[in-house]
Design a protein around this motif. Structure first.
Motif, short mmCIF file in Angstrom:
data_model
loop_
_atom_site.label_atom_id
_atom_site.label_comp_id
_atom_site.label_asym_id
_atom_site.label_seq_id
_atom_site.Cartn_x
_atom_site.Cartn_y
_atom_site.Cartn_z
N GLY A 113 146.07 69.69 -18.35
CA GLY A 113 147.41 69.75 -18.93
C GLY A 113 148.16 70.95 -18.40
O GLY A 113 147.84 71.48 -17.34
N GLU A 123 150.84 70.74 -14.41
CA GLU A 123 149.91 70.09 -15.35
C GLU A 123 148.51 69.95 -14.74
O GLU A 123 147.83 68.96 -14.93
CB GLU A 123 150.44 68.73 -15.77
N ARG A 218 146.60 64.69 -19.45
CA ARG A 218 147.55 64.54 -20.57
C ARG A 218 146.95 63.75 -21.73
O ARG A 218 147.68 63.16 -22.54
CB ARG A 218 148.81 63.81 -20.11
#
Length: 399
Positions: A113, A123, A218
């Motif tokens: 992330g 990310e 994510r």
């Protein structure tokens, strides 16, 4: 001529007083007598010192050699047992940290992330960074969080790396290569499970967040998502660091073109535990894994329950052209990284319930010809694959 023998006078006179108590017509009489004893002793003059013969010396050396051959393996086994125990304790600490994080946030941290946009970490920040407050590394987390764009790329020179290694990130048995000279980043030997499939990229951009394992891009799982059971779902494992010069398959990732996207394809890139040289077996490049502790890139951050423990790791590509170049046709990349260690015969893994188990490298790994990018339903990769899925509905016995 001296015969070698001598008479020696050793103070031969000894007075002995003997007392007799006798009764003679009611009178007590004492008689005293003196006895002179003459004592003569002889002794032989012997040499003052005597050396070992060659045979005696060889016998002593042989005995010492035998003792050493018996003792050294026992000492080595004892040391390895201590290292294995420390490795398990490290994984237990990760388990406690993950459960504490879940208690606080009601979900586990993402496998990967961070921030997005120009100059950010894109990310690509590992989930271990988000765990730092739960690993007694709160000041380091504050330093990273307070830096612009959360420090930027975790493989860049400017990232706020700690000044030295983080002991909890390293297995004592791991044989790590030299650090990256540009960043001096600490290394890491513990990685997250993505389940029984590859991590897919198009032009180096991840293409899936909903994977079959506990940790993904994510993706923040909850405890309730571990439908197959917390005691039969692996959260983390150890992975060896490797050196290109040694070519040990346990610590290297081979990037290939023209190799089937299957476990069998990965096994074709190694021989006798060594990665084949670049330019053979479809290998385009070789990457040393575990170099960047904070990186979310698969070779530094995760493993898949696809290829059995201590097996090869591969990035399968359909082309090397256009990779990472905007506007070019997608070049598909599938990265499958194995769990690995330098312990004898297997790897330590952290289960969803916080327990730590040792998994044998010969565990059943199912269909070696099944495409790593397309698993569905029950895992095609046997017991090892089933331990990676969170909701594959597999029945798992003892392992």
């Amino acid at each position: 001529m001296d015969s070698g023998f001598h008479d020696v006078d050793l103070q031969p006179t000894i007075d002995v007083v003997s007392w007799w108590l006798s009764l003679d017509y009611g009178h007590l009489s004492v008689a005293t007598s003196t006895i002179k004893l003459e004592t003569f002793m002889t002794r032989r003059n012997l040499p003052s010192s005597r050396g070992f013969t060659l045979i005696e010396l060889l016998v002593v050396i042989a005995i010492i050699t035998i003792l050493m051959s018996l003792l050294l393996p026992a000492v080595q086994r004892s040391r390895e047992a201590a290292r294995r125990t420390q490795c398990k304790n490290n994984l237990k600490q990760f388990g406690i940290a993950l459960h504490n994080y879940h208690d606080t946030h009601n979900f586990f941290p993402p496998g990967v992330g961070g921030t997005s946009g120009s100059g950010s970490n894109n990310e690509r920040l590992s989930g271990v960074v988000f765990l730092l407050p739960n690993l007694e590394q709160g000041p380091l987390w504050k330093k990273i969080r307070g830096a612009p764009l959360q420090g930027g790329s975790p493989v860049a020179v400017g990232f706020p790396h700690p000044p030295g290694d983080l002991p909890i990130m390293l297995c004592p048995s791991n044989s790590l290569p030299g650090k990256d000279p540009a960043t001096n980043s600490p290394q890491r030997a513990y990685v997250f499970s993505v389940g029984d499939g590859a991590v897919m990229f198009d032009n180096l951009i991840p293409t899936q967040s909903d994977i079959r394992g506990p940790f993904g891009w994510r993706s923040c799982r909850k405890m309730r998502d571990l439908v197959d059971g917390t005691s039969t779902t692996i959260l983390m494992s150890e992975r060896s660091g490797g050196s290109v010069s040694r070519r040990d398959q346990r610590g290297l990732m081979a990037t290939t073109v023209g190799v089937a996207f299957t476990p069998a394809g990965a096994w074709s890139t190694v021989s006798n535990g060594k990665v084949e040289p670049i330019g053979t077996a479809g290998i385009q490049s070789i990457t040393e894994m575990g170099q960047f502790w904070a990186s979310g890139e698969p070779e530094h951050n995760n493993f898949a329950t696809v290829i059995s423990p201590n097996g090869p790791s591969c990035e399968f590509r359909n082309s090397m052209s256009g990779m990472g170049i905007p506007g070019t046709p997608p070049a598909t990349s599938a990265r499958v990284l194995s769990a690995s260690s330098y312990h004898d015969g297997g790897v330590n893994v952290l289960m969803g319930d916080g327990g730590v188990r040792n998994v044998n490298e010969n565990i059943f790994a199912g269909n070696l010809n099944y495409d790593v990018s397309l698993p569905t339903g029950e895992s095609p990769y046997g017991i090892w694959g089933a331990l990676g899925t969170i909701s594959g509905d597999e029945t798992i016995g003892d392992f």
